[in-house]
Design a protein around this motif. Structure first.
Motif, PDB file in Angstrom:
ATOM      1  N   GLY A 152      37.256  37.008  31.921  1.00 42.89           N
ATOM      2  CA  GLY A 152      37.875  35.781  31.445  1.00 42.89           C
ATOM      3  C   GLY A 152      38.478  34.963  32.570  1.00 42.89           C
ATOM      4  O   GLY A 152      38.048  35.039  33.712  1.00 42.89           O
ATOM      5  N   THR A 153      39.496  34.205  32.221  1.00 43.60           N
ATOM      6  CA  THR A 153      40.056  33.259  33.184  1.00 43.60           C
ATOM      7  C   THR A 153      40.747  33.944  34.364  1.00 43.60           C
ATOM      8  O   THR A 153      40.936  33.323  35.412  1.00 43.60           O
ATOM      9  CB  THR A 153      41.048  32.315  32.495  1.00 43.60           C
ATOM     10  N   VAL A 154      41.104  35.213  34.231  1.00 46.58           N
ATOM     11  CA  VAL A 154      41.786  35.881  35.351  1.00 46.58           C
ATOM     12  C   VAL A 154      40.875  36.085  36.543  1.00 46.58           C
ATOM     13  O   VAL A 154      41.360  36.403  37.628  1.00 46.58           O
ATOM     14  CB  VAL A 154      42.410  37.231  34.928  1.00 46.58           C
ATOM     15  N   VAL A 155      39.583  35.888  36.383  1.00 48.19           N
ATOM     16  CA  VAL A 155      38.689  36.043  37.532  1.00 48.19           C
ATOM     17  C   VAL A 155      38.970  34.995  38.592  1.00 48.19           C
ATOM     18  O   VAL A 155      38.525  35.131  39.729  1.00 48.19           O
ATOM     19  CB  VAL A 155      37.202  35.986  37.122  1.00 48.19           C
ATOM     20  N   THR A 156      39.719  33.953  38.237  1.00 45.14           N
ATOM     21  CA  THR A 156      40.066  32.917  39.202  1.00 45.14           C
ATOM     22  C   THR A 156      41.328  33.248  39.992  1.00 45.14           C
ATOM     23  O   THR A 156      41.699  32.510  40.902  1.00 45.14           O
ATOM     24  CB  THR A 156      40.272  31.560  38.501  1.00 45.14           C
ATOM     25  N   VAL A 157      41.986  34.345  39.652  1.00 46.05           N
ATOM     26  CA  VAL A 157      43.275  34.699  40.238  1.00 46.05           C
ATOM     27  C   VAL A 157      43.090  35.760  41.309  1.00 46.05           C
ATOM     28  O   VAL A 157      42.729  36.897  41.014  1.00 46.05           O
ATOM     29  CB  VAL A 157      44.240  35.198  39.141  1.00 46.05           C
ATOM     30  N   GLY A 158      43.375  35.420  42.546  1.00 43.04           N
ATOM     31  CA  GLY A 158      43.136  36.338  43.654  1.00 43.04           C
ATOM     32  C   GLY A 158      43.896  37.646  43.547  1.00 43.04           C
ATOM     33  O   GLY A 158      43.377  38.695  43.930  1.00 43.04           O
ATOM     34  N   SER A 159      45.098  37.587  43.023  1.00 47.94           N
ATOM     35  CA  SER A 159      45.924  38.797  42.951  1.00 47.94           C
ATOM     36  C   SER A 159      45.375  39.824  41.968  1.00 47.94           C
ATOM     37  O   SER A 159      45.807  40.978  41.976  1.00 47.94           O
ATOM     38  CB  SER A 159      47.359  38.432  42.566  1.00 47.94           C
ATOM     39  N   ARG A 160      44.419  39.437  41.160  1.00 48.50           N
ATOM     40  CA  ARG A 160      43.814  40.366  40.207  1.00 48.50           C
ATOM     41  C   ARG A 160      42.667  41.171  40.831  1.00 48.50           C
ATOM     42  O   ARG A 160      42.128  42.055  40.184  1.00 48.50           O
ATOM     43  CB  ARG A 160      43.313  39.617  38.976  1.00 48.50           C
ATOM     44  N   TYR A 161      42.315  40.866  42.059  1.00 46.74           N
ATOM     45  CA  TYR A 161      41.243  41.588  42.738  1.00 46.74           C
ATOM     46  C   TYR A 161      41.836  42.720  43.563  1.00 46.74           C
ATOM     47  O   TYR A 161      42.903  42.585  44.147  1.00 46.74           O
ATOM     48  CB  TYR A 161      40.441  40.635  43.627  1.00 46.74           C
ATOM     49  N   ASP A 162      41.100  43.816  43.611  1.00 46.33           N
ATOM     50  CA  ASP A 162      41.618  45.026  44.251  1.00 46.33           C
ATOM     51  C   ASP A 162      41.245  45.159  45.722  1.00 46.33           C
ATOM     52  O   ASP A 162      42.003  45.721  46.509  1.00 46.33           O
ATOM     53  CB  ASP A 162      41.079  46.265  43.511  1.00 46.33           C
ATOM     54  N   TYR A 163      40.072  44.697  46.073  1.00 45.77           N
ATOM     55  CA  TYR A 163      39.582  44.884  47.436  1.00 45.77           C
ATOM     56  C   TYR A 163      39.041  43.572  47.989  1.00 45.77           C
ATOM     57  O   TYR A 163      38.469  42.762  47.243  1.00 45.77           O
ATOM     58  CB  TYR A 163      38.471  45.954  47.457  1.00 45.77           C
TER      59      TYR A 163
END
Length: 126
Positions: free
Chosen positions: A104-115
């Protein structure tokens, strides 16, 4: 642990094209959302695009929609960012990122990525 390595950056004239591969190793690549972000000097990091684990869904920033295309080859554990009609304002360091099962829309949020990869410089001359 996941390792990401971007390549393909360089200097290109406005209107030109570049393709940036992002090679991944570690946990199951096909199960993870992958994203591209960029950061220009003096600016905040910004979302460029993301692609679902299967490759069936893509997301793009408005600034690149219609010019950039994300694809992935899960057999090769590699994601690609095809950049066409490049503009000087596309100049930045481009980073790929692995986001696991986000959607969803959180794919645009860098802090949601782990690596994150180490980044590759793209410079577009006018």
């Amino acid at each position: 642990q996941v390792q990401l390595v971007e390549s393909g950056g360089g200097l290109v004239q406005a209107g030109g094209s570049l393709r940036l591969p992002c090679a991944a190793s570690g946990r199951t690549f096909s199960g993870s959302v992958m994203g591209w972000f960029r950061q220009a000097p003096g600016k905040e990091r910004e979302f460029v695009g993301a692609i679902s684990g299967s490759g069936g869904r893509t997301y793009y920033a408005e600034s690149v929609k219609g010019r950039f295309t994300l694809t992935r080859d899960n057999a090769k554990n590699t994601m690609y960012l095809q950049m066409n009609s490049l503009k000087p304002e596309d100049t930045a360091v481009y980073y790929c990122a692995e986001g696991g099962a986000i959607s969803g829309t959180v794919v645009t949020v860098g802090s949601r990525y782990d690596y994150w990869g180490q980044g590759t410089q793209v410079t577009v001359s006018s």
